[in-house]
Design a protein around this motif. Sequence first.
Motif, PDB file in Angstrom:
ATOM      1  N   LEU A 568       0.833  -1.212   0.000  1.00 41.62           N
ATOM      2  CA  LEU A 568       0.000   0.000   0.000  1.00 41.62           C
ATOM      3  C   LEU A 568       0.862   1.255   0.000  1.00 41.62           C
ATOM      4  O   LEU A 568       0.579   2.234  -0.705  1.00 41.62           O
ATOM      5  N   TYR A 569       1.932   1.212   0.796  1.00 39.57           N
ATOM      6  CA  TYR A 569       2.848   2.353   0.852  1.00 39.57           C
ATOM      7  C   TYR A 569       3.478   2.620  -0.514  1.00 39.57           C
ATOM      8  O   TYR A 569       3.530   3.769  -0.980  1.00 39.57           O
ATOM      9  N   SER A 570       3.967   1.564  -1.168  1.00 35.29           N
ATOM     10  CA  SER A 570       4.639   1.743  -2.463  1.00 35.29           C
ATOM     11  C   SER A 570       3.664   2.266  -3.519  1.00 35.29           C
ATOM     12  O   SER A 570       4.017   3.136  -4.323  1.00 35.29           O
ATOM     13  N   HIS A 571       2.429   1.754  -3.502  1.00 34.44           N
ATOM     14  CA  HIS A 571       1.431   2.235  -4.459  1.00 34.44           C
ATOM     15  C   HIS A 571       1.112   3.714  -4.189  1.00 34.44           C
ATOM     16  O   HIS A 571       1.038   4.528  -5.122  1.00 34.44           O
ATOM     17  N   GLY A 572       0.948   4.061  -2.925  1.00 32.80           N
ATOM     18  CA  GLY A 572       0.689   5.460  -2.576  1.00 32.80           C
ATOM     19  C   GLY A 572       1.834   6.372  -2.978  1.00 32.80           C
ATOM     20  O   GLY A 572       1.617   7.496  -3.471  1.00 32.80           O
ATOM     21  N   ALA A 584      -3.209   8.938  -3.295  1.00 35.23           N
ATOM     22  CA  ALA A 584      -1.947   8.648  -2.598  1.00 35.23           C
ATOM     23  C   ALA A 584      -2.144   8.726  -1.088  1.00 35.23           C
ATOM     24  O   ALA A 584      -1.716   7.835  -0.337  1.00 35.23           O
ATOM     25  N   ILE A 585      -2.809   9.783  -0.633  1.00 35.80           N
ATOM     26  CA  ILE A 585      -3.033   9.957   0.812  1.00 35.80           C
ATOM     27  C   ILE A 585      -3.905   8.827   1.356  1.00 35.80           C
ATOM     28  O   ILE A 585      -3.667   8.309   2.452  1.00 35.80           O
ATOM     29  N   ALA A 586      -4.900   8.414   0.571  1.00 37.03           N
ATOM     30  CA  ALA A 586      -5.782   7.332   1.019  1.00 37.03           C
ATOM     31  C   ALA A 586      -5.002   6.033   1.206  1.00 37.03           C
ATOM     32  O   ALA A 586      -5.153   5.333   2.224  1.00 37.03           O
ATOM     33  N   LEU A 587      -4.144   5.705   0.249  1.00 39.81           N
ATOM     34  CA  LEU A 587      -3.363   4.459   0.338  1.00 39.81           C
ATOM     35  C   LEU A 587      -2.334   4.520   1.458  1.00 39.81           C
ATOM     36  O   LEU A 587      -2.138   3.550   2.199  1.00 39.81           O
ATOM     37  N   LEU A 588      -1.665   5.671   1.591  1.00 38.83           N
ATOM     38  CA  LEU A 588      -0.672   5.819   2.658  1.00 38.83           C
ATOM     39  C   LEU A 588      -1.341   5.770   4.037  1.00 38.83           C
ATOM     40  O   LEU A 588      -0.767   5.249   4.993  1.00 38.83           O
ATOM     41  N   SER A 589      -2.549   6.289   4.118  1.00 38.41           N
ATOM     42  CA  SER A 589      -3.290   6.227   5.390  1.00 38.41           C
ATOM     43  C   SER A 589      -3.628   4.784   5.751  1.00 38.41           C
ATOM     44  O   SER A 589      -3.543   4.385   6.914  1.00 38.41           O
ATOM     45  N   LYS A 590      -3.995   3.983   4.738  1.00 42.94           N
ATOM     46  CA  LYS A 590      -4.259   2.559   4.988  1.00 42.94           C
ATOM     47  C   LYS A 590      -3.001   1.861   5.495  1.00 42.94           C
ATOM     48  O   LYS A 590      -3.042   1.042   6.413  1.00 42.94           O
ATOM     49  N   ALA A 591      -1.867   2.195   4.857  1.00 47.42           N
ATOM     50  CA  ALA A 591      -0.594   1.593   5.282  1.00 47.42           C
ATOM     51  C   ALA A 591      -0.289   1.946   6.731  1.00 47.42           C
ATOM     52  O   ALA A 591       0.158   1.098   7.515  1.00 47.42           O
ATOM     53  N   ILE A 592      -0.556   3.186   7.117  1.00 43.60           N
ATOM     54  CA  ILE A 592      -0.301   3.635   8.493  1.00 43.60           C
ATOM     55  C   ILE A 592      -1.241   2.943   9.473  1.00 43.60           C
ATOM     56  O   ILE A 592      -0.836   2.575  10.584  1.00 43.60           O
ATOM     57  N   ASP A 593      -2.506   2.741   9.064  1.00 43.42           N
ATOM     58  CA  ASP A 593      -3.454   2.027   9.933  1.00 43.42           C
ATOM     59  C   ASP A 593      -2.967   0.610  10.222  1.00 43.42           C
ATOM     60  O   ASP A 593      -3.110   0.097  11.340  1.00 43.42           O
ATOM     61  N   ILE A 594      -2.385  -0.028   9.205  1.00 43.11           N
ATOM     62  CA  ILE A 594      -1.893  -1.402   9.371  1.00 43.11           C
ATOM     63  C   ILE A 594      -0.594  -1.421  10.174  1.00 43.11           C
ATOM     64  O   ILE A 594      -0.398  -2.278  11.040  1.00 43.11           O
ATOM     65  N   ASP A 595       0.308  -0.484   9.879  1.00 42.54           N
ATOM     66  CA  ASP A 595       1.611  -0.440  10.568  1.00 42.54           C
ATOM     67  C   ASP A 595       1.879   0.997  11.015  1.00 42.54           C
ATOM     68  O   ASP A 595       2.458   1.788  10.270  1.00 42.54           O
ATOM     69  N   PRO A 596       1.469   1.373  12.231  1.00 40.14           N
ATOM     70  CA  PRO A 596       1.622   2.760  12.704  1.00 40.14           C
ATOM     71  C   PRO A 596       3.081   3.187  12.921  1.00 40.14           C
ATOM     72  O   PRO A 596       3.327   4.352  13.220  1.00 40.14           O
ATOM     73  N   ARG A 597       4.035   2.265  12.760  1.00 37.99           N
ATOM     74  CA  ARG A 597       5.445   2.622  12.966  1.00 37.99           C
ATOM     75  C   ARG A 597       6.204   2.750  11.649  1.00 37.99           C
ATOM     76  O   ARG A 597       7.430   2.836  11.650  1.00 37.99           O
ATOM     77  N   LEU A 598       5.488   2.781  10.538  1.00 34.62           N
ATOM     78  CA  LEU A 598       6.126   2.873   9.224  1.00 34.62           C
ATOM     79  C   LEU A 598       6.458   4.339   8.929  1.00 34.62           C
ATOM     80  O   LEU A 598       5.634   5.100   8.420  1.00 34.62           O
ATOM     81  N   ALA A 599       7.681   4.718   9.266  1.00 33.45           N
ATOM     82  CA  ALA A 599       8.085   6.136   9.190  1.00 33.45           C
ATOM     83  C   ALA A 599       7.959   6.686   7.775  1.00 33.45           C
ATOM     84  O   ALA A 599       7.530   7.833   7.573  1.00 33.45           O
TER      85      ALA A 599
END
Length: 643
Positions: A568-572, A584-599
Amino acid sequence: MPMTASAQYNVDRLIMSGRVAIYYEDYVLGMRYLNQVIALKPYLYEPWQLRAIAKFNLDDYAGAEYDASKALELNPYIPLLYDLRGISRIRQSDFQGAIADYDHAVRLEPANQNYWYNRAVCRMEMKDYGRAHTELDSIVKRWSKFASPYLLKAEVYLQEKDTTKAALWIDKSLEVDRYNAEAWRVRAAIALSKSQWESADTFYSKAIHLKPKKADNYVNRAVARLRQNNLRGAMEDYDLALDLEPNNFLAHYNRGLLRLQVGDDNRAIEDFDYVLSLEPDNMMALFNRATLLGRTGNLRAAIRDYSRVIEEFPNFWTGLHYRAGCYRRLGMTAKAEMDEFRILKAQMDKHLGKQPRWSRAKLAAMRKKSEIDPNKYDQIVVEDEPSGEREYKSEYRGKVQNNRAEAQYQPFISLSLFGYKNALTNYHPFDSAIDSVNNKLSTVQLTIATLRTQLSEEEIHRQYQAVDTLSAIIANSQDMASTKVYVLARSVAYGIGQNYEDAMKDADVCLSADSTSALAWWQRAVCNARLADFETGTTLQTASLRLASVNADFAMAEKYDPDNAYILYSHGTFLAHRKDYVRAIALLSKAIDIDPRLAEAYFNRGLAYINSGDKVKGNADLGRAGELGLYSAYSLIKANSKK
């Protein structure tokens, strides 16, 4: 025939891999591919040209000139090769050789204004002002909307000490292009030289607005502001200059003087300490530091610095007077009286005309950026000659990333053979599917890491070794079910080496064996995205097809592994590069929801917010990225706040 075709195919692939590596600024890896091609087929001009570009970007200008010459021996009818050799010669100050190259380039492509312009610049550098004027007049007549020749005419007149005509040509340049930062800088320099402080301040401000990352403009504007008694503005300019260029000598020196003036003694000492770390024998800085040390009570250190200055300039009365004061404060009356007697004797000698003058050797030993007279220790220092980096117009100057305005985004996260690197060392990306693949691999282990485009020599060697080892295993295997993990690993190894076409080919083999493999779709999507970046500037239809292909690959990867934050991060990130900020923001937000430590996800979402106009959310995300280990986010927050 099949063997010949295969050899040609391998060479073409090596050239393409070298070209892609150079595009992504991994010049060492690019040269490694091109060296192989040159060893196999030294009669092809293109690998020599590409290797020359790599060497040029690594500042090996002599090597770039040699390779460009070899390419020209093989094909003397390509103007870009003369441009490449010409700009390499310019970097070595071989202006006569560069002129010869641009003569050839102009004959082959007379409509290229950059070749004419660079040749005129070389004329000016050789102080052939008459021919420079003639050529520039021809350029202006032929390309009246090309602003740079007008500015160069002004610079030629400045070299000839004719500031009036220079100002007229700068005005003409600004009529053609009011957004030329260099024109405003030159205009400001002329105003500064004429003590027109307010105008200089205004013009430097315009130059800074158009080109905000040039430290010298802040240093020079600070001089204009000091003359208008705008001490706060001058201090801000010195701070900004040092943010951009921490080793800027003049900014440290002059900020030290300004801090001394406003009574910020301890921080002024820090500035002069830094100046003296760069120039230990700078007498002006030594004297100023001695004065500050005396004011802050460090009398013995002050005496040490005063003594070094007095040893260099025995008739410097102010230094003797200040050192005598330090001696008296320490109770060393005899030494204080000796200094006072020397002052009295020197004053009598001057009255009688016996004061010795400085020798030529003494004058030559002084640094260029300062006045010679130590009695001017408290004056702001400026450059002896106006400094401005000469701007040549070349296909090879900054071409690599011209089309990638969003290059500050963190890179894709993908399958790798190398470890994840982040300042936050206790974060380790994990995916159970990779663990199951690694259990079936005997030679290499797959990891999850940010895609790095500049590898060390050791990493390049490991990547080559991995490709060879995996290829041997695949060639000797008869069972596709057990081989597909090795094909996936080889795809990853090819991708690390920026051979994206072969990497995608291997990913396709994996998908033909198992179309539900999220890892293979992810690997293919990232390689496809990298090729999309490389193909920026191709036809609209080609770019549109590639964009659709990348999005389709990511969609398949997300379908088979919807909870993979890295996909999700790479696609965003891919969409953020293409300014599709909402998705992009929607996909990156999903990535953060799954892994809140993904800097990296916070970092890229922050930039996407900022680029879409929401600076508050953007700065909040960058702050979180900084907390999680991406400390470069703080400098972006600072820059964004200053804007």
